[in-house]
Scaffold this motif. Structure first.
Motif, PDB file in Angstrom:
ATOM      1  N   ASP A   1       4.829   6.406  -1.239  1.00 29.12           N
ATOM      2  CA  ASP A   1       5.358   6.843   0.059  1.00 29.12           C
ATOM      3  C   ASP A   1       6.662   6.101   0.374  1.00 29.12           C
ATOM      4  O   ASP A   1       6.878   4.966  -0.078  1.00 29.12           O
TER       5      ASP A   1
ATOM      6  N   ALA B   1       0.834  -1.207   0.000  1.00 31.29           N
ATOM      7  CA  ALA B   1       0.000   0.000   0.000  1.00 31.29           C
ATOM      8  C   ALA B   1       0.869   1.257   0.000  1.00 31.29           C
ATOM      9  O   ALA B   1       0.594   2.224  -0.721  1.00 31.29           O
TER      10      ALA B   1
ATOM     11  N   SER C   1       2.516   1.666  -3.463  1.00 33.04           N
ATOM     12  CA  SER C   1       1.559   2.042  -4.506  1.00 33.04           C
ATOM     13  C   SER C   1       1.218   3.527  -4.446  1.00 33.04           C
ATOM     14  O   SER C   1       0.890   4.143  -5.450  1.00 33.04           O
ATOM     15  N   ARG C   2       1.330   4.097  -3.227  1.00 37.05           N
ATOM     16  CA  ARG C   2       1.071   5.534  -3.067  1.00 37.05           C
ATOM     17  C   ARG C   2       2.328   6.360  -3.319  1.00 37.05           C
ATOM     18  O   ARG C   2       2.283   7.587  -3.332  1.00 37.05           O
TER      19      ARG C   2
END
Length: 219
Positions: A86, A80, A83-84
């Protein structure tokens, strides 16, 4: 008397606990960091080191991808984050690295850490939580050479990456140089700068010299 004995036992236990937590106490074999910018030939030299010496080779990028592929709770969290776009916390990276190192602690002749640290604070964190580094091999390569190598590699690839253009590559290289010089400035004689514009075997001859010296000093 009984109270003194209990306090003495408590003090001994506390001292042994502290001693067991000293960074490096569980990693007895040499630790080598190998650093080099994109296109410096770092991957090729890592392969040759593993083949000749039998070092255990760890890339933090590979460890992160393996954790994601495992489907673990942490892997899902990392997927997650990535995918962002970060950044993954350095504490997580160090935990994955330390766990991977522990798995081979009784069987390896040395640890080859590839592409880490990427900035000054990460080097300090590694030494505080895992172990002091013994040797740093830095593949020093001219910007023009790295750009040419990456552009050529991109031209041969079936997949075209969005960041494989000259302007973006030069920016990546600039950031790498700035961060790496800050890292290297902390380690004095542990740093060995290897000109990487040369033929592969010529570079590896220098790598071998420094690793042979390190392995001899550890016996």
């Amino acid at each position: 008397m009984q109270q003194e004995a209990q306090e003495s036992q408590k003090s001994t236990h506390e001292n042994s606990t502290v001693e067991s937590e000293v960074p490096g106490s569980e990693f007895k074999v040499p630790i080598v960091w190998i650093l080099g910018g994109p296109g410096s030939g770092k991957g090729t030299q890592c392969d040759k080191i593993v083949a000749k010496y039998g070092f255990s080779h760890f890339s933090t990028g590979d460890l992160l991808r393996e954790e994601v592929a495992s489907g673990s709770d942490l892997g899902k969290e990392l997927a997650a984050l990535m995918s962002r776009g970060d950044l993954v916390k350095n504490e997580i990276v160090l935990t994955l690295l330390a766990n991977a190192m522990r798995k081979v602690a009784g069987s390896t002749v040395g640890y080859l850490i590839d592409g880490y640290p990427r900035e000054k604070s990460q080097g300090a964190a590694f030494e505080q939580t895992i172990s002091p580094v013994d040797l740093i091999l830095y593949l020093e390569c001219a910007e023009e050479t790295m750009v040419q190598r990456i552009m050529f590699r991109a031209s041969q690839s079936a997949q075209v990456r969005a960041d494989d253009n000259e302007a973006t590559i030069k920016n990546r290289i600039h950031i790498f140089h700035t961060n790496t010089e800050e890292i290297l400035s902390q380690y004095g004689d542990k740093v060995k700068r290897l000109p990487a514009d040369r033929p592969i075997d010529e570079i590896f001859n220098d790598v071998t010299k420094y690793l042979d010296e390190l392995m001899a000093s550890k016996k």
